[in-house]
Scaffold this motif. Structure first.
Motif, PDB file in Angstrom:
ATOM      1  N   LYS A 105      26.838  48.789 -23.651  1.00  0.00           N
ATOM      2  CA  LYS A 105      27.335  50.285 -23.732  1.00  0.00           C
ATOM      3  C   LYS A 105      26.567  50.860 -22.949  1.00  0.00           C
ATOM      4  O   LYS A 105      26.716  51.878 -22.201  1.00  0.00           O
ATOM      5  N   ASN A 106      24.968  50.510 -22.808  1.00  0.00           N
ATOM      6  CA  ASN A 106      24.003  51.134 -21.859  1.00  0.00           C
ATOM      7  C   ASN A 106      24.451  51.330 -20.473  1.00  0.00           C
ATOM      8  O   ASN A 106      24.591  52.021 -19.728  1.00  0.00           O
ATOM      9  N   PHE A 107      25.034  49.861 -20.040  1.00  0.00           N
ATOM     10  CA  PHE A 107      25.644  49.972 -18.671  1.00  0.00           C
ATOM     11  C   PHE A 107      27.019  50.553 -18.575  1.00  0.00           C
ATOM     12  O   PHE A 107      27.301  51.382 -17.505  1.00  0.00           O
ATOM     13  N   ASP A 108      27.585  50.506 -19.675  1.00  0.00           N
ATOM     14  CA  ASP A 108      28.996  51.364 -19.585  1.00  0.00           C
ATOM     15  C   ASP A 108      28.667  52.788 -19.482  1.00  0.00           C
ATOM     16  O   ASP A 108      29.593  53.652 -18.711  1.00  0.00           O
ATOM     17  N   TYR A 109      27.804  53.387 -20.104  1.00  0.00           N
ATOM     18  CA  TYR A 109      27.567  54.905 -20.074  1.00  0.00           C
ATOM     19  C   TYR A 109      27.113  55.152 -18.495  1.00  0.00           C
ATOM     20  O   TYR A 109      27.346  56.225 -17.616  1.00  0.00           O
ATOM     21  N   PHE A 110      26.198  54.209 -17.906  1.00  0.00           N
ATOM     22  CA  PHE A 110      25.846  54.514 -16.763  1.00  0.00           C
ATOM     23  C   PHE A 110      26.943  54.361 -15.525  1.00  0.00           C
ATOM     24  O   PHE A 110      27.020  55.115 -14.648  1.00  0.00           O
ATOM     25  N   HIS A 111      27.866  53.218 -15.803  1.00  0.00           N
ATOM     26  CA  HIS A 111      28.912  53.193 -15.123  1.00  0.00           C
ATOM     27  C   HIS A 111      30.025  54.413 -15.093  1.00  0.00           C
ATOM     28  O   HIS A 111      30.568  54.890 -13.750  1.00  0.00           O
ATOM     29  N   ASP A 112      30.384  54.961 -16.340  1.00  0.00           N
ATOM     30  CA  ASP A 112      31.164  55.925 -16.437  1.00  0.00           C
ATOM     31  C   ASP A 112      30.565  57.336 -15.640  1.00  0.00           C
ATOM     32  O   ASP A 112      31.373  58.044 -15.196  1.00  0.00           O
ATOM     33  N   PHE A 113      29.207  57.476 -15.768  1.00  0.00           N
ATOM     34  CA  PHE A 113      28.725  58.572 -15.035  1.00  0.00           C
ATOM     35  C   PHE A 113      28.910  58.551 -13.653  1.00  0.00           C
ATOM     36  O   PHE A 113      29.204  59.800 -13.365  1.00  0.00           O
ATOM     37  N   PHE A 114      29.016  57.625 -13.137  1.00  0.00           N
ATOM     38  CA  PHE A 114      29.314  57.577 -11.353  1.00  0.00           C
ATOM     39  C   PHE A 114      30.514  57.591 -10.996  1.00  0.00           C
ATOM     40  O   PHE A 114      31.137  57.814 -10.028  1.00  0.00           O
ATOM     41  N   THR A 115      31.560  56.962 -11.847  1.00  0.00           N
ATOM     42  CA  THR A 115      32.770  56.547 -11.506  1.00  0.00           C
ATOM     43  C   THR A 115      33.838  57.644 -12.218  1.00  0.00           C
ATOM     44  O   THR A 115      35.046  57.620 -11.485  1.00  0.00           O
ATOM     45  N   ASP A 116      33.620  58.352 -13.064  1.00  0.00           N
ATOM     46  CA  ASP A 116      34.355  59.128 -13.817  1.00  0.00           C
ATOM     47  C   ASP A 116      34.747  60.456 -12.813  1.00  0.00           C
ATOM     48  O   ASP A 116      33.885  60.701 -12.059  1.00  0.00           O
ATOM     49  N   ASP A 117      35.784  60.895 -12.709  1.00  0.00           N
ATOM     50  CA  ASP A 117      36.151  62.054 -11.713  1.00  0.00           C
ATOM     51  C   ASP A 117      35.949  61.725 -10.303  1.00  0.00           C
ATOM     52  O   ASP A 117      35.656  62.436  -9.635  1.00  0.00           O
ATOM     53  N   ASP A 118      36.094  60.494 -10.082  1.00  0.00           N
ATOM     54  CA  ASP A 118      35.829  59.901  -8.741  1.00  0.00           C
ATOM     55  C   ASP A 118      34.799  60.127  -8.095  1.00  0.00           C
ATOM     56  O   ASP A 118      34.831  60.284  -6.643  1.00  0.00           O
ATOM     57  N   PHE A 119      33.694  60.454  -8.613  1.00  0.00           N
ATOM     58  CA  PHE A 119      32.583  60.690  -8.110  1.00  0.00           C
ATOM     59  C   PHE A 119      32.073  59.489  -7.074  1.00  0.00           C
ATOM     60  O   PHE A 119      31.576  59.670  -5.963  1.00  0.00           O
TER      61      PHE A 119
ATOM     62  N   SER B 240      33.917  55.309  -5.991  1.00  0.00           N
ATOM     63  CA  SER B 240      34.476  54.527  -6.283  1.00  0.00           C
ATOM     64  C   SER B 240      33.927  53.244  -6.709  1.00  0.00           C
ATOM     65  O   SER B 240      32.587  53.210  -6.765  1.00  0.00           O
ATOM     66  N   GLU B 241      34.824  52.328  -7.204  1.00  0.00           N
ATOM     67  CA  GLU B 241      34.049  51.026  -7.708  1.00  0.00           C
ATOM     68  C   GLU B 241      33.346  50.362  -6.745  1.00  0.00           C
ATOM     69  O   GLU B 241      32.255  49.855  -6.942  1.00  0.00           O
ATOM     70  N   GLU B 242      33.830  50.416  -5.379  1.00  0.00           N
ATOM     71  CA  GLU B 242      33.140  49.621  -4.236  1.00  0.00           C
ATOM     72  C   GLU B 242      31.672  50.417  -4.024  1.00  0.00           C
ATOM     73  O   GLU B 242      30.686  49.854  -3.718  1.00  0.00           O
ATOM     74  N   GLU B 243      31.787  51.895  -3.924  1.00  0.00           N
ATOM     75  CA  GLU B 243      30.597  52.538  -3.847  1.00  0.00           C
ATOM     76  C   GLU B 243      29.682  52.431  -5.105  1.00  0.00           C
ATOM     77  O   GLU B 243      28.300  52.269  -4.675  1.00  0.00           O
ATOM     78  N   PHE B 244      30.228  52.238  -6.371  1.00  0.00           N
ATOM     79  CA  PHE B 244      29.297  52.067  -7.290  1.00  0.00           C
ATOM     80  C   PHE B 244      28.499  50.775  -7.216  1.00  0.00           C
ATOM     81  O   PHE B 244      27.374  50.628  -7.322  1.00  0.00           O
ATOM     82  N   GLU B 245      29.247  49.613  -6.829  1.00  0.00           N
ATOM     83  CA  GLU B 245      28.491  48.481  -6.544  1.00  0.00           C
ATOM     84  C   GLU B 245      27.462  48.609  -5.410  1.00  0.00           C
ATOM     85  O   GLU B 245      26.461  47.556  -5.456  1.00  0.00           O
ATOM     86  N   GLU B 246      27.644  49.428  -4.344  1.00  0.00           N
ATOM     87  CA  GLU B 246      26.856  49.427  -3.283  1.00  0.00           C
ATOM     88  C   GLU B 246      25.833  50.099  -3.604  1.00  0.00           C
ATOM     89  O   GLU B 246      24.383  49.924  -3.111  1.00  0.00           O
ATOM     90  N   TYR B 247      25.830  51.225  -4.417  1.00  0.00           N
ATOM     91  CA  TYR B 247      24.864  52.286  -4.431  1.00  0.00           C
ATOM     92  C   TYR B 247      24.066  52.297  -5.661  1.00  0.00           C
ATOM     93  O   TYR B 247      23.074  53.079  -5.815  1.00  0.00           O
ATOM     94  N   THR B 248      24.322  51.505  -6.510  1.00  0.00           N
ATOM     95  CA  THR B 248      23.504  51.205  -7.979  1.00  0.00           C
ATOM     96  C   THR B 248      23.221  49.849  -8.195  1.00  0.00           C
ATOM     97  O   THR B 248      23.616  49.053  -7.611  1.00  0.00           O
TER      98      THR B 248
END
Length: 371
Positions: free
Chosen positions: A146-160, A162-170
């Motif tokens: 769940k700790n990862f899920d919260y971190f992931h949702d913070f960046f990807t909710d509201d299209d802040f 994209s999944e590709e950008e999340f993989e690249e910048y986190t």
């Protein structure tokens, strides 16, 4: 028979030895990196590139904080109130000049919340790093569950992102800030050494067991009474068994117990002073949960009694009857007067039977025919 006992002893000692080795390996491997960094010193977090992050102790100067994405606390079920204990923020690898950086989490105790908020507010108001960096120490850990899920949702909710950008910048890591890490780091060293110690202990047990070390106590039991290996082997073979697996046997020379265990024992019958049944009632919160039985045997030259656990009361009584019928020099049965005499006037207790009856075993039904 003695060779069989030696093999059984080794087999019975193996499970504990294996458990010690496995637990030791887990403990040592789990704490190795932390123990290493505890001794080698903290890694400067700002010097780490994103791909260099792993489980390690770090020291960091926090002067850039992007946001708080999670509050973690405990709920009081009686009052239905939640107390926040930790706050999770977003920071980045490297320093403020880093070109190659990634976002990660940082978990701080409540005590540091105001300082983290000040750093965050200063950046959004001035677009500059905070002039007075917060120095912290902690351990880099993997973000999971769940700790990862919260971190992931913070960046990807509201299209802040994209999944590709999340993989690249986190990166899926966080710094677990510990205000007492300077003290706790020695705990990592102790745990690592404890793990190594368990492994060594397990290996030593296997070597000792293979060499028959666990049988030395058994051998010393009967050799100390002057009995030979041959005599005892014959005695065990002809002894009366009192359990289904022959774990407890009473011979003419010795009383044997834990015969299928890692450390079997032999009690020379000619040294037995007193034997009686001990019954223990177990209770939890005043409610009876069970009863265990044992035969207590006091032996000349030994301060404490031999406590032989038995499966039930019938077994205890059968053993005591055998002792009473076969070894007339032994006082069998319990009373408070016997206990008082045994503890306060040992010489008088010995006069009851031990010093007045010839120490010659009697085969029940053949009394008077020994000669």
């Amino acid at each position: 028979m003695l060779e069989t006992l030696k093999k059984n002893s080794f087999k019975k000692s193996l499970p504990l030895s294996v458990i010690l080795i496995v637990c030791g390996l887990v403990l040592a491997v789990w704490n190795f990196s932390s123990a290493y960094y505890a001794l080698a010193g903290y890694v400067r977090f700002e010097d780490l590139r994103p791909e260099e992050l792993k489980n390690q102790l770090v020291e960091a100067n926090i002067n850039l904080v992007w946001d708080c994405y999670l509050e973690q606390g405990t709920k009081n079920t009686s009052t239905n109130r939640t107390t926040i204990n930790y706050y999770w923020y977003v920071i980045a690898t490297g320093d403020e000049y880093a070109m190659d950086y990634c976002y990660l989490g940082i978990k701080v105790p409540k005590k540091l919340k105001n300082q983290m908020d000040d750093i965050m507010d200063y950046y959004y108001e001035n677009d500059l790093p905070y002039p007075d960096a917060l120095n912290i120490t902690g351990k880099v850990k993997k973000l999971t569950g769940k700790n990862f899920d919260y971190f992931h949702d913070f960046f990807t909710d509201d299209d802040f992102l994209s999944e590709e950008e999340f993989e690249e910048y986190t990166v899926p890591y966080y710094i677990d800030v510990n205000l007492n890490l300077d003290t706790m780091k020695y705990g990592y060293v102790i745990l690592f050494l404890a793990g190594v110690g368990l492994v060594v202990w397990g290996i030593i047990r296997i070597v000792r067991g293979a060499g028959g070390t666990f049988m030395k106590r058994f051998i010393a039991d009967y050799q100390g009474a002057g009995f030979t290996d041959t005599a005892v082997e014959s005695d065990i073979n002809s002894a009366v068994s009192f359990t289904k697996r022959d774990t407890i046997k009473i011979g003419r020379l010795c009383t044997y117990y834990d015969l299928n265990g890692a450390i079997p024992r032999a009690i020379p019958n000619n040294k037995i002073l007193w034997a009686y049944q001990n019954t223990t009632t177990h209770r939890t919160n005043g409610i009876k949960t069970g009863v265990t039985y044992s035969v207590m045997i006091y032996v000349d030259g030994h301060k404490d009694a031999f406590n032989i656990g038995v499966p039930d009361e019938a077994t205890a009584q059968n053993m005591l009857k055998r002792i009473s019928d076969t070894f007339p020099w032994v006082v069998v049965g319990y009373s408070d007067d016997l206990k008082k005499t045994f503890n306060k006037d040992r010489a008088q207790f010995l006069q009851l039977r031990y010093n007045t009856v010839e120490h010659v075993a009697v085969e029940p039904g053949f009394e008077g025919l020994n000669n």
